[in-house]
Design a protein around this motif. Sequence first.
Motif, PDB file in Angstrom:
ATOM      1  N   LYS A 113       0.840  -1.190   0.000  1.00 45.09           N
ATOM      2  CA  LYS A 113       0.000   0.000   0.000  1.00 45.09           C
ATOM      3  C   LYS A 113       0.874   1.238   0.000  1.00 45.09           C
ATOM      4  O   LYS A 113       1.921   1.271   0.635  1.00 45.09           O
ATOM      5  CB  LYS A 113      -0.890   0.028   1.247  1.00 45.09           C
ATOM      6  N   LYS A 114       0.406   2.264  -0.711  1.00 45.00           N
ATOM      7  CA  LYS A 114       1.153   3.510  -0.748  1.00 45.00           C
ATOM      8  C   LYS A 114       0.910   4.257   0.559  1.00 45.00           C
ATOM      9  O   LYS A 114      -0.219   4.372   1.033  1.00 45.00           O
ATOM     10  CB  LYS A 114       0.693   4.354  -1.936  1.00 45.00           C
ATOM     11  N   ARG A 115       1.994   4.763   1.135  1.00 47.15           N
ATOM     12  CA  ARG A 115       1.905   5.461   2.411  1.00 47.15           C
ATOM     13  C   ARG A 115       1.308   6.846   2.214  1.00 47.15           C
ATOM     14  O   ARG A 115       1.708   7.586   1.318  1.00 47.15           O
ATOM     15  CB  ARG A 115       3.296   5.600   3.025  1.00 47.15           C
ATOM     16  N   LYS A 116       0.334   7.178   3.066  1.00 50.27           N
ATOM     17  CA  LYS A 116      -0.252   8.512   3.047  1.00 50.27           C
ATOM     18  C   LYS A 116       0.442   9.343   4.112  1.00 50.27           C
ATOM     19  O   LYS A 116       0.358   9.029   5.299  1.00 50.27           O
ATOM     20  CB  LYS A 116      -1.750   8.444   3.357  1.00 50.27           C
ATOM     21  N   PRO A 117       1.151  10.400   3.711  1.00 53.49           N
ATOM     22  CA  PRO A 117       1.835  11.222   4.708  1.00 53.49           C
ATOM     23  C   PRO A 117       0.828  11.948   5.606  1.00 53.49           C
ATOM     24  O   PRO A 117      -0.175  12.472   5.134  1.00 53.49           O
ATOM     25  CB  PRO A 117       2.656  12.199   3.887  1.00 53.49           C
ATOM     26  N   THR A 118       1.105  11.962   6.900  1.00 56.68           N
ATOM     27  CA  THR A 118       0.219  12.637   7.842  1.00 56.68           C
ATOM     28  C   THR A 118       1.001  13.686   8.615  1.00 56.68           C
ATOM     29  O   THR A 118       2.223  13.620   8.711  1.00 56.68           O
ATOM     30  CB  THR A 118      -0.378  11.640   8.850  1.00 56.68           C
ATOM     31  N   LYS A 119       0.271  14.644   9.152  1.00 56.59           N
ATOM     32  CA  LYS A 119       0.906  15.685   9.959  1.00 56.59           C
ATOM     33  C   LYS A 119       0.701  15.350  11.435  1.00 56.59           C
ATOM     34  O   LYS A 119      -0.329  14.796  11.816  1.00 56.59           O
ATOM     35  CB  LYS A 119       0.282  17.048   9.649  1.00 56.59           C
TER      36      LYS A 119
END
Length: 137
Positions: A102-108
């Motif tokens: 799965k492609k990583r979703k960047p989070t803040k």
Amino acid sequence: MKNIAKIDFTGEVVFNTSRSSGAGGQNVNKVETKVELRFDINASTLLDETEKEKIREKLKNQINQEDELLVVCQESRSQLKNKELALKKFKELLISALTVPKKRKPTKPTLEKIEKRLKTKKVNAEKKAMRTKPMHD
């Protein structure tokens, strides 16, 4: 993507047996329990070209010059059990090679986490400041 676990590869794999090494007493000297599974990637009709390329790329250490994927199993004293284990390992290898991560979703970071990090930085800075020698006038 196909469900590799449910595909029957028995027609496309070749089993070779030989005498196993290690513990087992006289059984090791008499019976060919070591199983070597060979899967010819080029000749496979169950996989398409993109899947074959993925397998070649990700499992290149287990592929010989004849473009065969090799899986060796000698864990059990039974040849039948070793065949089953080799087939299971083979399917697990194919599944791991063909699954797309799965492609990583960047989070803040949350405001709470930011504040906690700054607080620990401040505590550490004060701790280190206390280690310095006091200045004399």
